[in-house]
Write an enzyme that holds these catalytic residues in place. Structure first.
Site, PDB file in Angstrom:
ATOM      1  N   TYR A 140     -13.103 -11.301  14.332  1.00 62.37           N
ATOM      2  CA  TYR A 140     -13.642 -10.274  15.350  1.00 62.37           C
ATOM      3  C   TYR A 140     -12.692 -10.147  16.431  1.00 62.37           C
ATOM      4  O   TYR A 140     -12.486  -8.891  16.847  1.00 62.37           O
ATOM      5  CB  TYR A 140     -14.773 -11.187  15.793  1.00 62.37           C
ATOM      6  CG  TYR A 140     -15.407 -10.446  17.251  1.00 62.37           C
ATOM      7  CD1 TYR A 140     -16.250  -9.264  17.285  1.00 62.37           C
ATOM      8  CD2 TYR A 140     -15.216 -11.111  18.340  1.00 62.37           C
ATOM      9  CE1 TYR A 140     -16.757  -8.743  18.414  1.00 62.37           C
ATOM     10  CE2 TYR A 140     -15.736 -10.499  19.550  1.00 62.37           C
ATOM     11  CZ  TYR A 140     -16.400  -9.386  19.575  1.00 62.37           C
ATOM     12  OH  TYR A 140     -16.836  -8.777  20.741  1.00 62.37           O
ATOM     13  N   LYS A 178     -30.033 -11.189  19.292  1.00 59.56           N
ATOM     14  CA  LYS A 178     -28.679 -11.743  18.809  1.00 59.56           C
ATOM     15  C   LYS A 178     -28.674 -12.965  18.016  1.00 59.56           C
ATOM     16  O   LYS A 178     -27.923 -13.592  17.326  1.00 59.56           O
ATOM     17  CB  LYS A 178     -27.866 -11.761  20.017  1.00 59.56           C
ATOM     18  CG  LYS A 178     -27.291 -10.298  20.579  1.00 59.56           C
ATOM     19  CD  LYS A 178     -26.336 -10.283  21.559  1.00 59.56           C
ATOM     20  CE  LYS A 178     -24.994 -10.865  21.162  1.00 59.56           C
ATOM     21  NZ  LYS A 178     -24.017 -10.830  22.134  1.00 59.56           N
TER      22      LYS A 178
END
Length: 310
Positions: A140, A178
């Protein structure tokens, strides 16, 4: 019209809210609502239209005329630091960003995008927007890092605004979708509401992060757009506060506790940022002079919002 990618997500929906607050409703939200729960982030917001991410990508790659666009806030990405599918990550965070960037450059459209403090990796000082300080720990962080490098090559020749924000630890309203990637404050609040003691990893008084309230993040985005500033900027408070401080603020709000301490997960060792603190020199030099909420201030405001209907 303004386009907000990831507009049904955490930071994107808060940017939509901030735009609404200044009277702006001609907004196209681009997102992937396969996770249908994200719709709740939009129900109290005013937008002109919604477009699925895949349709949007196809449209910009084809060079379709989308009318007059005042700016694109690009918040759409895979933000999971524990996702290790590199192809998926690079498609979502790198190639997608390049496609939008070139669409904007070809048309002179201001492009403001989400980078990340994950670009800095495991360092404990000098969180400065410069290549020598960047060494991401996960794919990421690498996807964000690589796009920043791409932008740096283009910036000197760009005729329109390009502005990236390295978000530090963002928390606040509209992050409920999330799951495990939601903030510590969110999880601690849920634990207390479920009748449990709030839980932290052992040693959390030593883990310090730059926690920034999402309302402040939205303010930074709008200010840079309105002032036409280009570059890559840290978006944090400039303060490192401990996870213990977050827990203390949550416990103080609920007047409950005590905090329980649990073993640090083996899978996160060596891949976990134990300390972050944004260097705000460049942000302040660009002219942004507003103060940022402390953890105590931000968590209180957030929990008031979270528990408004509990």
């Amino acid at each position: 019209m303004i386009i907000v990618t990831g507009g049904a997500g955490f930071i994107g929906s808060n940017i939509v809210k901030a735009l609404n607050n200044i009277g702006y409703k001609d907004i196209l939200v681009v997102d992937n609502l396969k996770d249908g729960t994200k719709f709740v982030n939009l129900v109290d917001l005013d937008i002109a239209d919604y477009m699925d991410k895949e349709d949007f990508v196809a449209s910009i790659v084809a060079g379709d005329d989308m009318g007059d666009i005042d700016a694109i806030f690009h918040e759409g990405a895979c933000s999971s630091t524990t996702e290790w599918d590199g192809k998926y990550m690079m498609d979502n965070n790198y190639q997608y960003s390049k496609d939008i960037l070139h669409f904007c450059l070809d048309r002179g459209i201001p492009f403001l995008y989400a980078s990340s403090a994950a670009t800095y990796g495991g360092r404990t000082d000098n969180f400065i927007e410069d290549r020598q300080y960047e060494q991401p720990l996960n794919v990421y962080g690498y996807s964000k890092f690589l796009f920043d490098q791409y932008v740096r090559e283009i910036l000197p020749q760009a005729d329109s605004q390009i502005c990236g924000f390295r978000y530090f630890n963002v928390y606040g309203p509209r992050e409920g979708h999330k799951g495990s990637m939601a903030s510590v404050a969110f999880h601690l609040n849920n634990q207390i509401n479920a009748g449990e003691n709030p839980k932290l990893f052992s040693g959390s008084e030593n883990f310090k992060r730059d926690f920034i309230y999402v309302g402040d993040v939205a303010d930074v985005n709008l200010w840079f757009w309105q002032n036409g500033v280009s570059g890559i900027f840290n978006c944090g408070t400039g303060r490192a506060e401990s996870f213990q401080a977050v827990a203390d603020a949550v416990v103080d709000f609920h007047q409950s506790g005590p905090v329980e301490y649990i073993e640090f997960p083996e899978k996160l060792k060596g891949r976990y940022q134990a300390y972050t603190q944004a260097d705000l020199t460049n942000l302040r030099a660009a002219g942004y002079d507003k103060p940022f909420k402390t953890v105590a201030e931000g968590v209180k405001e957030y929990l008031t919002w979270l528990n408004r209907s509990v």
